[in-house]
Design a protein around this motif. Structure first.
Motif, PDB file in Angstrom:
ATOM      1  N   LEU A   2       0.825  -1.203   0.000  1.00  0.00           N
ATOM      2  CA  LEU A   2       0.000   0.000   0.000  1.00  0.00           C
ATOM      3  C   LEU A   2       0.853   1.244   0.000  1.00  0.00           C
ATOM      4  O   LEU A   2       1.924   1.298   0.589  1.00  0.00           O
TER       5      LEU A   2
ATOM      6  N   LEU B 191      -0.058   5.591   0.159  1.00  0.00           N
ATOM      7  CA  LEU B 191      -1.138   6.561   0.225  1.00  0.00           C
ATOM      8  C   LEU B 191      -0.995   7.709  -0.750  1.00  0.00           C
ATOM      9  O   LEU B 191      -1.974   8.315  -1.118  1.00  0.00           O
TER      10      LEU B 191
ATOM     11  N   CYS C 161      -1.784  -0.625  10.876  1.00  0.00           N
ATOM     12  CA  CYS C 161      -0.448  -0.572  10.286  1.00  0.00           C
ATOM     13  C   CYS C 161       0.525  -1.446  11.066  1.00  0.00           C
ATOM     14  O   CYS C 161       1.291  -2.242  10.491  1.00  0.00           O
TER      15      CYS C 161
ATOM     16  N   LEU D 292      -7.257   3.453   3.623  1.00  0.00           N
ATOM     17  CA  LEU D 292      -6.196   2.524   3.995  1.00  0.00           C
ATOM     18  C   LEU D 292      -6.652   1.616   5.120  1.00  0.00           C
ATOM     19  O   LEU D 292      -6.448   0.392   5.075  1.00  0.00           O
TER      20      LEU D 292
END
Length: 226
Positions: free
Chosen positions: A2, A4, A51, A89
């Protein structure tokens, strides 16, 4: 896995929290949440927990991250454009974990960045004219997040223009300035008080025969408000 989007400038704590998430500095996000307001506090706390769970093996934090997502997912109207990128996310991580609790998360090297859903100017139409000229701003994410339109004459001297939302675009009237030919910077500002983007407009009048005055600022938008 991922990414952002582009690094955010210094400014409101949403930016720094978002940037830490972008760089997967999960623990550092907690240093920023005390500066935020609800529901952003819950959002960034949950995003940091997800995260850590995904990329640092802190599996005990998945339940907290999922709870945070449940609390915030129905409150997107209270979030800034940067917050909504963080929410996306959080959703992706929590959803992926729930689909496969044994999944191993990795950030793909060289993965393309995805810009956050924040205002971006692609065009001023027209980009020149006289005071009183109606100007249409087209681009991305304009209607929802733009709080105001400013016409910068210098780095710290601007006039606020009244804006009108027209579909996905914004229209405004160029204000009267104390010059007949002047290059100015049109800036759209988005919540929470940050300059999203800017574009050049050149004032003209029937009496103007030479080139417009050079811009009296360093960049568009000016560094002081970027």
């Amino acid at each position: 896995m991922l990414s952002l989007g582009p690094g955010a400038p210094e400014g409101p704590p949403e930016f720094t929290a978002y940037r830490e998430l972008q760089q997967l500095h999960c623990s550092k996000v907690f240093d920023r949440v005390g500066e935020l307001k609800k529901p952003a506090v819950t959002l960034y706390t949950g995003a940091a927990q997800a995260c850590l769970a995904a990329f640092s093996g802190r599996s005990n934090l998945w339940a907290r991250a999922a709870k945070a997502y449940d609390e915030v997912s129905g409150r997107s109207g209270e979030l800034t454009c940067m917050d909504r990128a963080a929410l996306a996310l959080l959703k992706r991580l929590v959803t992926a974990h729930e689909a496969d609790p044994e999944a191993v998360f990795e950030k793909a090297p060289g993965s393309a960045s995805k810009a956050p859903p924040c205002p971006d100017i692609s065009r001023l139409s027209p980009d020149h004219g006289a005071a009183g000229q109606t100007v249409r701003i087209t681009g991305r994410n304009l209607a929802r997040d733009v709080d105001e339109v400013r016409v910068y004459i210098t780095n710290d001297n601007f006039v606020e223009a009244e804006k009108r939302v027209d579909g996905d675009a914004i229209e405004f009237t160029m204000p009267v300035l104390a010059a007949e030919a002047l290059t100015v910077c049109v800036v759209v500002r988005a919540r929470p008080e940050w300059s999203a983007d800017g574009a050049i407009f050149t004032y003209e009048s029937a009496e103007s025969t030479g080139p417009a005055s050079p811009a009296a600022f360093d960049a568009c938008p000016p560094p002081e408000v970027a």
